[in-house]
Design a protein around this motif. Structure first.
Motif, PDB file in Angstrom:
ATOM      1  N   ILE A  79       0.835  -1.198   0.000  1.00  0.00           N
ATOM      2  CA  ILE A  79       0.000   0.000   0.000  1.00  0.00           C
ATOM      3  C   ILE A  79       0.873   1.253   0.000  1.00  0.00           C
ATOM      4  N   GLU A  80       1.973   1.213   0.765  1.00  0.00           N
ATOM      5  CA  GLU A  80       2.856   2.382   0.794  1.00  0.00           C
ATOM      6  C   GLU A  80       3.579   2.566  -0.533  1.00  0.00           C
ATOM      7  N   ASN A  81       3.851   1.489  -1.251  1.00  0.00           N
ATOM      8  CA  ASN A  81       4.457   1.622  -2.578  1.00  0.00           C
ATOM      9  C   ASN A  81       3.511   2.326  -3.548  1.00  0.00           C
ATOM     10  N   CYS A  82       2.203   2.091  -3.393  1.00  0.00           N
ATOM     11  CA  CYS A  82       1.241   2.820  -4.231  1.00  0.00           C
ATOM     12  C   CYS A  82       1.332   4.316  -3.968  1.00  0.00           C
ATOM     13  N   MET A  83       1.457   4.684  -2.702  1.00  0.00           N
ATOM     14  CA  MET A  83       1.567   6.099  -2.356  1.00  0.00           C
ATOM     15  C   MET A  83       2.881   6.694  -2.867  1.00  0.00           C
ATOM     16  N   LYS A  84       3.969   5.936  -2.724  1.00  0.00           N
ATOM     17  CA  LYS A  84       5.259   6.434  -3.197  1.00  0.00           C
ATOM     18  C   LYS A  84       5.265   6.593  -4.714  1.00  0.00           C
ATOM     19  N   LEU A  85       4.644   5.644  -5.408  1.00  0.00           N
ATOM     20  CA  LEU A  85       4.614   5.729  -6.867  1.00  0.00           C
ATOM     21  C   LEU A  85       3.809   6.944  -7.326  1.00  0.00           C
ATOM     22  N   THR A  86       2.785   7.316  -6.570  1.00  0.00           N
ATOM     23  CA  THR A  86       2.036   8.531  -6.901  1.00  0.00           C
ATOM     24  C   THR A  86       2.936   9.757  -6.811  1.00  0.00           C
ATOM     25  N   GLN A  87       3.737   9.841  -5.747  1.00  0.00           N
ATOM     26  CA  GLN A  87       4.687  10.945  -5.627  1.00  0.00           C
ATOM     27  C   GLN A  87       5.670  10.955  -6.789  1.00  0.00           C
ATOM     28  N   MET A  88       6.178   9.787  -7.135  1.00  0.00           N
ATOM     29  CA  MET A  88       7.162   9.694  -8.205  1.00  0.00           C
ATOM     30  C   MET A  88       6.589  10.149  -9.542  1.00  0.00           C
ATOM     31  N   ILE A  89       5.338   9.765  -9.828  1.00  0.00           N
ATOM     32  CA  ILE A  89       4.733  10.122 -11.114  1.00  0.00           C
ATOM     33  C   ILE A  89       4.446  11.618 -11.166  1.00  0.00           C
ATOM     34  N   VAL A  90       3.983  12.203 -10.062  1.00  0.00           N
ATOM     35  CA  VAL A  90       3.692  13.635 -10.064  1.00  0.00           C
ATOM     36  C   VAL A  90       4.972  14.445 -10.266  1.00  0.00           C
ATOM     37  N   GLN A  91       6.066  14.017  -9.641  1.00  0.00           N
ATOM     38  CA  GLN A  91       7.325  14.759  -9.753  1.00  0.00           C
ATOM     39  C   GLN A  91       8.210  14.269 -10.898  1.00  0.00           C
ATOM     40  N   GLY A  92       7.894  13.141 -11.516  1.00  0.00           N
ATOM     41  CA  GLY A  92       8.711  12.635 -12.609  1.00  0.00           C
ATOM     42  C   GLY A  92      10.088  12.204 -12.142  1.00  0.00           C
ATOM     43  N   LEU A  93      10.147  11.454 -11.044  1.00  0.00           N
ATOM     44  CA  LEU A  93      11.415  11.008 -10.470  1.00  0.00           C
ATOM     45  C   LEU A  93      11.333   9.538 -10.108  1.00  0.00           C
ATOM     46  N   GLN A  94      12.458   8.860 -10.189  1.00  0.00           N
ATOM     47  CA  GLN A  94      12.535   7.482  -9.753  1.00  0.00           C
ATOM     48  C   GLN A  94      12.711   7.418  -8.237  1.00  0.00           C
ATOM     49  N   GLU A  95      12.507   6.235  -7.692  1.00  0.00           N
ATOM     50  CA  GLU A  95      12.522   6.081  -6.238  1.00  0.00           C
ATOM     51  C   GLU A  95      13.894   6.371  -5.645  1.00  0.00           C
ATOM     52  N   THR A  96      14.942   6.040  -6.367  1.00  0.00           N
ATOM     53  CA  THR A  96      16.291   6.181  -5.829  1.00  0.00           C
ATOM     54  C   THR A  96      16.875   7.583  -6.022  1.00  0.00           C
ATOM     55  N   LYS A  97      16.169   8.467  -6.683  1.00  0.00           N
ATOM     56  CA  LYS A  97      16.702   9.792  -6.967  1.00  0.00           C
ATOM     57  C   LYS A  97      16.547  10.707  -5.746  1.00  0.00           C
ATOM     58  N   SER A  98      17.326  11.757  -5.719  1.00  0.00           N
ATOM     59  CA  SER A  98      17.319  12.695  -4.610  1.00  0.00           C
ATOM     60  C   SER A  98      16.082  13.582  -4.678  1.00  0.00           C
TER      61      SER A  98
END
Length: 773
Positions: free
Chosen positions: A361-380
């Motif tokens: 469930i938390e990965n779904c939330m993190k992926l939403t952040q990543m898509i809105v900002q256009g960044l991968q999980e490992t990026k700063s």
């Protein structure tokens, strides 16, 4: 029916009344809802956002759309045409003659009511000479005059007028239909039937069927039902879902399938351009043959989303498709969170299968952040700011600054921040600071209680626990000001010390200061409580004096060690702390001395005990009143929340690569991170502008003991702004249910007395009846 007649409008006058009403019922509401809002206000709003959001993709697209769109002009033209028709019909109606008036013969003869017979005859002769047809008068007016004269002179005619309102006596009831007579004319019957059949047998069923077919395919959040079933299948099948698998499930949604959604498209050029992107991206599980991941629409959507996360440029043909996929993804991920919560509740209530893990469930939330900002999980997270590139991060993570997050960047002094970002020019630096200042800073406060219980602070096994979370949003620019205030004082005090030591001490963060403040307040509360409980016996006084002496020696030792290790500034802080503890010890000693002094006077000791009991009773009453007021306030807040509908427009998100304006929303939930399970379902906070209060409820564990949970706040738009606050839960045994209570037991003597009183009352009533007889 007998005595009734239906008449159609032969002249077409009443039809205009019907048509005017019909057009007005359409035009007035349509103007209220469809009239384009003030374009100047929207332009002013965009102009105010230009300094911060000027580089965002959604901002540039919005400017282009406002310049090229002709939809507002078409809406205005249609509505103005409707108003022109409505006003024309209203003018036509105002010019119609009033045909249906109450018949009054006195008005026809221009006489006052109650005129004498001679006056009536005289007036009749005058009007007859004037309007007689033989003398060039109007025949209809003459007939009306003759009818009025007869109604006032003939006894039978006058009686009919007085009884029925008509000199001719009772007439059949007429029902006028505001439709022209040609509609029911036999010559036009086939045409009218054709129009009716086309309208009610073809157009209406098609419109209703189309609406019904669309409504049953979508959920309340406008997500395809097939997509929801797909998410439920894969989340049930894979409880522990990593980020790569999650991206595959997301892009398999039927919203990206042209057969289910007309907005999605498959182009002939996809066979050339999509494989090129696959080669640039690398391993994205292309060879996996599991349906629907191997379908062309799913593969294309996955490639476009991953290219967006990598900030790769795509061709113009794929650019629109990529924006469509990115725009749809946050709503689909929110649906996945909802599905995960539903499966968790089903697993907790029914059992028989494993609930989705918290990480899924938390990965779904993190992926939403990543898509809105256009960044991968490992990026700063610093790459969310403008003008920041990968090669610039080495200046930030160096040993001198160690800036790895947005909070670290905020906590720097302005001089250090300018030195670190020297690769930016003055204009770019100002833009970065303006954008960083617009980012949200959330202060989160929690309150744990059991509502609708005698002791709201006592948590028993199986009780419903309510955690009230108060969220306060501030801008990072306000945190800048606080940082300057907090860093100015240590700089003045430590002017004689080394600059390096001052810099390290000055880098105190606001969120760390708050946590330290809470610890200090907790300690002070404990000290106040110990002061309230003054020892009455000499043994306790001696023990307090011993502990005070021991504390004084320990604080002196700590002060000396701190002075040796950290220099004069730290030593002064330690000495100040030692002085505070010595004062507390002296207070305790004075209290113990007072206790010894009062020991010898029993009367004074009795008075003090009475005062203490009175104060305890007052404190208990005050606590009850406070709990009652808090309960009433919570009930009022719930009622207001049910009645009020808050706007979901909060604050625009700064996103460089998201193609649509997005508002700041948050997820708030309680989780057991040790067992990787949800404790309360995530609440989607969509109305946080300044302050928001949210109640999270969950059942307490069935076993007694201490539990460590976490209150988690996650953004659905920004990386690196999530907050985790510990929540300690001490569960006690539930009180036993009382089978009997002294108030419920009625003594036998009281029952006998009541029966005796009833019997006496009956006897007295019988005696009274006999006396009356």
């Amino acid at each position: 029916m007998a005595g009734q007649q239906f008449q159609y409008d032969d002249s077409g006058n009443t039809f205009f009344y019907f048509l005017t009403s019909f057009v007005g019922l359409i035009v007035i509401p349509a103007t209220y809802y469809l009239w384009p809002r003030d374009q100047n206000a929207e332009q002013l709003r965009l102009k105010s956002l230009r300094r911060v959001h000027g580089r965002c993709l959604w901002y540039r697209l919005r400017l282009m759309k406002s310049q090229q769109s002709i939809v507002p002009s078409l809406k205005k033209a249609a509505l103005l045409f409707g108003w022109a028709v409505f006003l024309l019909l209203a003018y036509k109606v105002s010019k119609l003659d009033r045909e249906y008036q109450e018949y009054n013969p006195y008005e026809v003869l221009n006489l006052d009511p109650g005129a004498t017979t001679s006056e009536i005859k005289k007036q009749y002769h005058l009007l007859s000479k004037k309007f007689h047809p033989d003398k060039g008068g109007d025949e209809n007016i003459f007939m009306m005059i003759a009818k009025a004269y007869a109604a006032l002179t003939n006894e039978q005619t006058k009686k009919n007028w007085e009884l029925y309102g008509d000199p001719d006596g009772p007439r059949a009831t007429n029902f006028g239909i505001a439709l022209p007579a040609w509609i029911v004319d036999q010559k036009n019957s086939m045409l009218v039937l054709l129009v009716y059949g086309l309208a009610f047998m073809v157009i209406l069923p098609v419109v209703v069927g189309t609406w019904w077919y669309r409504s049953i395919r979508y959920s309340g959040d406008q997500i395809l039902i097939n997509t929801t079933q797909l998410f439920m299948h894969f989340m049930y099948k894979t409880p522990n879902m990593n980020m790569k698998r999650l991206a595959m499930v997301l892009t398999a949604a039927f919203e990206f399938d042209p057969r289910s959604n007309k907005e999605a498209t498959i182009r002939p050029t996809d066979n050339i351009e999509v494989p090129q992107l696959i080669r640039e991206l690398g391993n994205i599980n292309v060879k996996k043959k599991e349906p629907p991941f191997c379908y062309p629409y799913s593969l294309k959507a996955r490639v476009l989303v991953l290219a967006h996360l990598s900030r790769m440029d795509v061709s113009e043909d794929l650019e629109d498709d990529q924006r469509f996929a990115v725009r749809k993804s946050p709503a689909l991920l929110q649906e996945m969170v909802n599905v995960g919560c539903q499966l968790t509740m089903m697993a907790n209530s029914r059992g028989g299968f494993h609930a989705p893990r918290l990480v899924s469930i938390e990965n779904c939330m993190k992926l939403t952040q990543m898509i809105v900002q256009g960044l991968q999980e490992t990026k700063s997270p610093l790459l969310q700011l403008p003008h920041f590139e990968e090669e610039h991060l080495r200046y930030c993570v160096s040993k001198k600054y160690k800036v790895r997050s947005l909070q670290d960047l905020v906590s720097l002094k302005d001089s250090e921040r300018r030195s670190m970002l020297r690769f930016l020019g003055e204009e770019k630096y100002d833009e970065v600071i303006a954008v960083l200042g617009s980012f949200p800073h959330i202060a989160m406060e929690t309150k744990l209680q059991v509502l609708d219980d005698e002791d709201s602070n006592n948590i028993t096994a199986g009780s419903i626990v309510t955690v009230t979370v108060t969220l306060t949003r501030k801008r990072m620019s306000e945190v800048f000001e606080k940082e300057q205030d907090t860093t100015a004082c240590p700089g003045e005090e430590g002017a004689n010390t080394e600059e390096g030591a001052d810099a390290s001490k000055a880098k105190t963060k606001v969120w760390q200061n708050k946590s330290k403040g809470t610890k200090k307040t907790a300690k002070s509360k404990k000290k106040k409580l110990t002061k309230k409980k003054a020892p009455a016996a000499a043994a306790t006084a001696a023990a307090a004096a011993a502990t005070a002496a021991a504390a004084a020696t320990t604080t002196a030792a700590v002060a000396s060690k701190a002075k040796q290790a950290n220099g004069n500034v730290a030593g002064s802080d330690a000495l100040a702390a030692a002085k505070e503890e010595e004062e507390e010890g002296s207070d305790k000693g004075s209290e113990s001395d007072e206790g010894e002094a009062n020991k010898d006077s029993p009367s004074e000791r009795d008075e003090e005990s009475d005062k203490q009991s009175d104060t305890e009773v007052d404190e208990i009453a005050g606590d009850d009143e406070e709990e009652w007021e808090a309960l009433q306030q919570s009930i009022q807040r719930r009622e207001r929340a049910l009645l009020e509908t808050k706007s979901k427009v909060t604050h625009p998100v700064y996103s460089l690569y998201y193609p649509e304006e997005k508002q700041e929303w948050w997820w708030l939930y309680i989780a057991d991170r040790r067992d990787q399970a949800l404790v309360s379902m995530p609440y989607h906070v969509c109305t946080l502008k300044d302050t928001e209060e949210v109640e999270l409820k969950f059942p307490a564990p069935s076993k007694t003991g201490n539990y460590q949970y976490s209150v988690i706040l996650r953004s659905d738009s920004y990386l690196g702004l999530d907050q985790i606050k510990p929540l300690k839960l001490e569960v006690h045994e539930a009180k036993a249910v009382l089978d009997n209570h002294p108030q419920w037991d009625i003594p036998e003597t009281e029952e006998e007395d009541e029966e005796q009183e009833d019997s006496d009352g009956i006897e007295e009533s019988e005696d009274d009846d006999e006396d009356n007889d």
